[in-house]
Design a protein around this motif. Structure first.
Motif: not given
Length: 274
Positions: A10-20, A31-40, A42-48
């Motif tokens: 349930k913790k994981n589900q609530s933490a991932d709720a706002g992630i597309p 290759f994205m292991r340990h990459f920070p989530v916050e910049p992604l 806060s920058s929606p145009t960086a990934c599509r």
């Protein structure tokens, strides 16, 4: 107690709720292991995300493409556009003629030595570079597509290097992090990416370089090798073409011998009956 300490799921589900969904898939890649989530976030145009029909050119020039391409579903082909000699030989026709005439004057070797050489050639493991039906699409969109008068002895071909499956990444081999200077990356050849019908996630290379922590950089450097240079691709192409030609010749000779032997046996059987 039950309200203040929810279960890990349930913790994981609530933490991932706002992630597309496409970001969640991207973060699940190795290759994205340990990459920070916050910049992604806060920058929606960086990934599509994007969907590409079969034979659509996703990336025409890997060197000029600003994005990493992660295959989410389906498959993509890594293609390489080459300018090769029209006779599919590393030598021009005049050079090939002179070499063959010189070789004919020296053809005094025994049949056993020729057979041993043929055996060595047959057992050699060669890289697989297959001519592609979508070569015209890749060649038209790749750089330097126009042929000049000086290229009348050349032709444009596209070869398939590999097939990328879900979870594979295209473009990491061209990444150089801050203050890096890697000659293998600088000298590597540009390649193209063609869809076989795929859903992809595109991540900005500049964004990735800016926010990748040290452990992610080390992981990328350890896992990814740059593509070889143009000369290596050309030599591999000529080697593959020569191998295919040799294989067809050997097959035809073996088939003709088998047919001749069968015809001789039938003739012998008919004569014995008489």
């Amino acid at each position: 107690e039950i309200f203040t300490n929810p279960e890990p799921e349930k913790k994981n589900q609530s933490a991932d709720a706002g992630i597309p969904d496409h970001l969640r898939y991207l973060l699940s890649c190795s290759f994205m292991r340990h990459f920070p989530v916050e910049p992604l976030l806060s920058s929606p145009t960086a990934c599509r995300a994007g969907c590409y029909r079969r034979n659509a050119v996703v990336v025409a020039d890997s060197k000029a493409c600003p994005d990493l391409v992660v295959i989410r579903s389906g498959f993509c082909r890594v293609m390489k556009r080459l300018m090769v000699n029209r006779n599919d030989s590393p030598r021009q026709p005049d050079d090939a003629t002179s070499m063959s005439s010189g070789a004919s004057g020296r053809s005094g070797g025994s049949s056993s030595s020729r057979a041993s050489k043929a055996k060595v050639l047959a057992e050699t493991r060669l890289p697989v570079l297959q001519p592609s039906k979508v070569s015209a699409a890749v060649a038209a969109s790749a750089p330097d597509a126009a042929l000049t008068d000086q290229d009348e002895d050349k032709k444009c071909v596209a070869v398939e290097i590999c097939i990328l499956k879900p979870g594979d990444v295209f473009g990491l081999s061209d990444i150089m992090f801050k203050d890096e200077k890697i000659h293998e990356v600088e000298d590597s050849a540009s390649v193209s990416l063609v869809s076989n019908g795929a859903e992809c996630v595109l991540l900005s290379k500049a964004f990735f370089i800016q926010h990748a922590p040290e452990r992610v950089q080390r992981r990328v450097r350890a896992a990814v090798q740059p593509y070889p240079n143009e000369q290596v691709f050309e030599q591999n192409y000529y080697t593959q073409v020569a191998w295919n030609r040799y294989r067809r010749t050997v097959f035809k000779l073996a088939l003709n011998r088998a047919l001749a032997a069968g015809a001789n046996r039938k003739a012998a059987a008919r004569s014995s009956v008489k």
